[in-house]
Design a protein around this motif. Structure first.
Motif, PDB file in Angstrom:
ATOM      1  N   UNK A 176       0.618  -1.061  -0.029  1.00 19.19           N
ATOM      2  CA  UNK A 176       0.036   0.210   0.096  1.00 19.19           C
ATOM      3  C   UNK A 176       1.044   1.276  -0.033  1.00 19.19           C
ATOM      4  N   UNK A 177       2.039   1.246   0.614  1.00 18.52           N
ATOM      5  CA  UNK A 177       2.804   2.435   0.819  1.00 18.52           C
ATOM      6  C   UNK A 177       3.512   2.690  -0.604  1.00 18.52           C
ATOM      7  N   UNK A 178       4.003   1.428  -1.097  1.00 17.43           N
ATOM      8  CA  UNK A 178       4.626   1.752  -2.538  1.00 17.43           C
ATOM      9  C   UNK A 178       3.525   2.316  -3.492  1.00 17.43           C
ATOM     10  N   UNK A 179       2.384   1.606  -3.405  1.00 19.91           N
ATOM     11  CA  UNK A 179       1.324   2.250  -4.324  1.00 19.91           C
ATOM     12  C   UNK A 179       0.966   3.612  -4.139  1.00 19.91           C
ATOM     13  N   UNK A 180       1.112   4.140  -3.010  1.00 20.69           N
ATOM     14  CA  UNK A 180       0.896   5.537  -2.704  1.00 20.69           C
ATOM     15  C   UNK A 180       1.863   6.312  -3.529  1.00 20.69           C
ATOM     16  N   UNK A 181       3.361   5.831  -3.450  1.00 16.89           N
ATOM     17  CA  UNK A 181       4.210   6.837  -4.186  1.00 16.89           C
ATOM     18  C   UNK A 181       3.866   6.590  -5.850  1.00 16.89           C
ATOM     19  N   UNK A 182       3.607   5.469  -6.195  1.00 17.66           N
ATOM     20  CA  UNK A 182       3.433   5.354  -7.519  1.00 17.66           C
ATOM     21  C   UNK A 182       2.196   6.142  -8.032  1.00 17.66           C
ATOM     22  N   UNK A 183       1.391   5.791  -7.306  1.00 17.90           N
ATOM     23  CA  UNK A 183      -0.278   6.659  -7.656  1.00 17.90           C
ATOM     24  C   UNK A 183       0.238   8.251  -7.760  1.00 17.90           C
ATOM     25  N   UNK A 184       0.687   8.813  -6.776  1.00 19.24           N
ATOM     26  CA  UNK A 184       1.250  10.177  -6.554  1.00 19.24           C
ATOM     27  C   UNK A 184       2.048  10.483  -7.917  1.00 19.24           C
ATOM     28  N   UNK A 185       2.928   9.550  -8.639  1.00 17.54           N
ATOM     29  CA  UNK A 185       3.649  10.000  -9.469  1.00 17.54           C
ATOM     30  C   UNK A 185       3.062  10.001 -10.835  1.00 17.54           C
ATOM     31  N   UNK A 186       1.949   8.966 -11.051  1.00 14.69           N
ATOM     32  CA  UNK A 186       0.925   9.012 -11.893  1.00 14.69           C
ATOM     33  C   UNK A 186       0.239  10.411 -12.089  1.00 14.69           C
ATOM     34  N   UNK A 187      -0.178  11.003 -10.951  1.00 15.17           N
ATOM     35  CA  UNK A 187      -1.020  11.958 -11.047  1.00 15.17           C
ATOM     36  C   UNK A 187      -0.216  13.222 -11.315  1.00 15.17           C
ATOM     37  N   UNK A 188       1.067  13.163 -10.992  1.00  9.97           N
ATOM     38  CA  UNK A 188       1.938  14.269 -11.264  1.00  9.97           C
ATOM     39  C   UNK A 188       2.042  14.356 -12.709  1.00  9.97           C
ATOM     40  N   UNK A 189       2.233  13.057 -13.495  1.00  7.90           N
ATOM     41  CA  UNK A 189       2.326  13.224 -14.753  1.00  7.90           C
ATOM     42  C   UNK A 189       0.995  13.534 -15.393  1.00  7.90           C
ATOM     43  N   UNK A 190      -0.002  13.283 -15.051  1.00  6.25           N
ATOM     44  CA  UNK A 190      -1.244  13.743 -15.535  1.00  6.25           C
ATOM     45  C   UNK A 190      -1.421  14.943 -15.516  1.00  6.25           C
ATOM     46  N   UNK A 191      -0.825  15.833 -14.300  1.00  7.27           N
ATOM     47  CA  UNK A 191      -1.097  17.281 -14.208  1.00  7.27           C
ATOM     48  C   UNK A 191      -0.149  17.974 -14.972  1.00  7.27           C
ATOM     49  N   UNK A 192       0.757  17.172 -15.291  1.00  2.88           N
ATOM     50  CA  UNK A 192       2.024  18.095 -16.537  1.00  2.88           C
ATOM     51  C   UNK A 192       1.156  17.721 -17.717  1.00  2.88           C
ATOM     52  N   UNK A 193       0.484  16.701 -18.043  1.00  2.82           N
ATOM     53  CA  UNK A 193      -0.017  16.270 -19.305  1.00  2.82           C
ATOM     54  C   UNK A 193      -1.183  17.421 -19.581  1.00  2.82           C
ATOM     55  N   UNK A 194      -1.884  17.695 -18.521  1.00  3.20           N
ATOM     56  CA  UNK A 194      -3.055  18.832 -18.593  1.00  3.20           C
ATOM     57  C   UNK A 194      -2.286  20.022 -18.936  1.00  3.20           C
ATOM     58  N   UNK A 195      -1.479  20.587 -18.262  1.00  4.86           N
ATOM     59  CA  UNK A 195      -0.826  21.790 -18.421  1.00  4.86           C
ATOM     60  C   UNK A 195      -0.340  21.995 -19.839  1.00  4.86           C
ATOM     61  N   UNK A 196       0.338  20.916 -20.339  1.00  2.83           N
ATOM     62  CA  UNK A 196       0.827  20.987 -21.831  1.00  2.83           C
ATOM     63  C   UNK A 196      -0.221  21.100 -22.626  1.00  2.83           C
ATOM     64  N   UNK A 197      -1.400  20.424 -22.342  1.00  2.75           N
ATOM     65  CA  UNK A 197      -2.604  20.575 -23.329  1.00  2.75           C
ATOM     66  C   UNK A 197      -3.084  21.920 -23.379  1.00  2.75           C
TER      67      UNK A 197
END
Length: 445
Positions: free
Chosen positions: A146-167
């Motif tokens: 669960x703790x590892x998943x928290x880090x992996x999910x956080x990274x995915x959302x960061x990439x998603x935010x960058x994706x939205x910003x670039x769009x």
């Protein structure tokens, strides 16, 4: 209850939400965008609004049942206690298809991504390597996963935010404009294409229900799990809508891409060049890893619940490691089954997920309706809406999803169900004995 055969409560709301989101795989929005846009005639955001609204009714049904039965077996436990013990076994058996197929899909996706980057490495190494690492991590405890998943999910959302910003930056600089409210649901829009897109995108929400298998390992499950279910579905729905809103605004017509199925990497390269494409690919790999980790957690708990009930051989499936407090045999068993992805393709694995998930969704709504009909308490208007009308709406949408499945998916589901029936007949002496019931008061200890 013997503590050596009881899962320990270690998970908080944040852990459960992280596992649910990881299982649901936020990056699925990128994998399905091109096809969904083509099917819905460029109305993916609207299709997500429809499917989120429909799935929410089923999420509410899960929330009601987990309060009544805070056990690890999820739909298996609900069905056998509300409808019929034998039917519960069949429901659990078919639902297991979704938990089994997701690790396969994640292994196949990892192979696709990594083989493209390192074509000289044999494909099977990526599949075996991913399954091996995930199995080892899960053996060492659910909180570590669960703790590892928290880090992996956080990274995915960061990439998603960058994706939205670039769009957004590309839309502002270019001739395109943001989708208006009238364009989101245009008056002349065909509902057949929109609902076909919604049926396809329903797969994006598979996973919010998997966290019910963690009820016995969650602190205050009757409060935490229902909240987590709604949070996971809502966070996913908002994220999916936001991403596709800006993607659709920038690319209203996906026919401009060389590969509709691979539209997202093309978009990533267009808006951010090779640097962002590398970051985007890393996010996709993290998504695959996190989802595989979460899927194995859920599947092993479902098997553990069935093993503890002696529906499956208890000595193997009902065993917990005394120090690690994890169902080690189940984790290894699921890892071995996931190796079948060496011989399957994405289409077949996806079909197995569809059948398993839609079975679970159907039985959960039916259980809430049956529980309403059995209850002897006063049926107020609010109680009737929450326990009869809402699950009926949820069930209606799931029935529509069943009708959208292809013929091979139905055949695969029927064959698997038939195997379950044969096993049930043998294990119960042709229904001469019932599976034992769980004492839910003991599970609250």
């Amino acid at each position: 209850m013997d503590d050596t055969n009881q899962l320990q409560r270690r998970l908080k709301l944040k852990h459960v939400v992280a596992i649910g989101i990881a299982y649901m795989s936020p990056f699925a929005v990128f994998d399905t965008f091109g096809i969904a846009s083509d099917v819905s005639s460029g109305h993916v955001p609207a299709a997500y609004i429809i499917v989120f609204t429909a799935i929410l009714f089923t999420a509410l049904s899960y929330g009601k049942l987990v309060k009544k039965y805070p056990a690890a077996g999820s739909v298996y436990t609900y069905t056998k206690n509300i409808l019929n013990p034998y039917l519960g076994i069949i429901a659990g058996w078919i639902t297991f298809l979704a938990y089994l197929a997701l690790p396969m899909i994640n292994a196949l996706l990892a192979k696709i991504y990594l083989s493209a980057a390192l074509p000289e490495v044999p494909d099977w190494i990526w599949i075996v390597g991913l399954i091996l690492v995930i199995s080892i991590l899960n053996i060492f405890g659910v909180k570590l996963a669960a703790s590892l998943n928290m880090l992996l999910v956080a990274f995915q959302f960061i990439v998603g935010v960058i994706f939205i910003y670039l769009n957004v930056r590309s839309i502002i600089k270019g001739p395109e404009s943001f989708i208006s409210l009238s364009e989101l649901f245009p008056s002349g829009m065909g509902f057949s294409g929109l609902f076909a897109g919604a049926a396809l995108l329903a797969l994006s929400f598979i996973g919010f229900d998997a966290i019910t298998t963690l009820s016995e390992e969650t602190i205050e499950p009757k409060k935490t799990i229902p909240r987590a279910i709604i949070l996971v579905a809502s966070i996913g729905g908002i994220f999916f809508f936001m991403v596709t809103f800006f993607m659709q605004s920038l690319f209203p017509d996906v026919s401009v891409f060389n590969d509709i199925e691979g539209a997202s990497p093309e978009i990533a390269y267009t808006i951010g060049g090779n640097l962002f494409l590398s970051i985007f690919t890393a996010g996709a790999l993290f998504s695959v890893f996190a989802s595989g980790l979460a899927a194995q957690v859920s599947a092993s708990r479902l098997l553990y619940a069935m093993g503890r009930d002696n529906v499956l051989p208890k000595g193997f499936f009902g065993y917990l490691h005394p120090r690690l407090n994890t169902p080690v045999p189940n984790i290894l068993f699921i890892g071995l089954l996931a190796l079948s992805s060496l011989f399957l393709d994405l289409t077949m694995a996806t079909s197995l997920i569809n059948v398993g998930a839609f079975t679970a969704f159907s039985f959960v709504n039916i259980c809430v309706i049956a529980n309403y009909l059995k209850t002897k308490t006063k049926r107020t208007i609010g109680f009737t809406f929450g326990n009869l009308i809402f699950p009926l709406v949820g069930l209606g949408f799931i029935i529509y999803l069943w009708s959208s499945l292809d013929f091979m998916s139905i055949i695969a589901g029927l064959i698997w169900a038939l195997l379950g029936v044969v096993y049930l007949l043998i294990s119960t002496g042709f229904f001469s004995k019932e599976p034992p019931k769980i004492d839910f008061e003991e599970l609250e200890m």
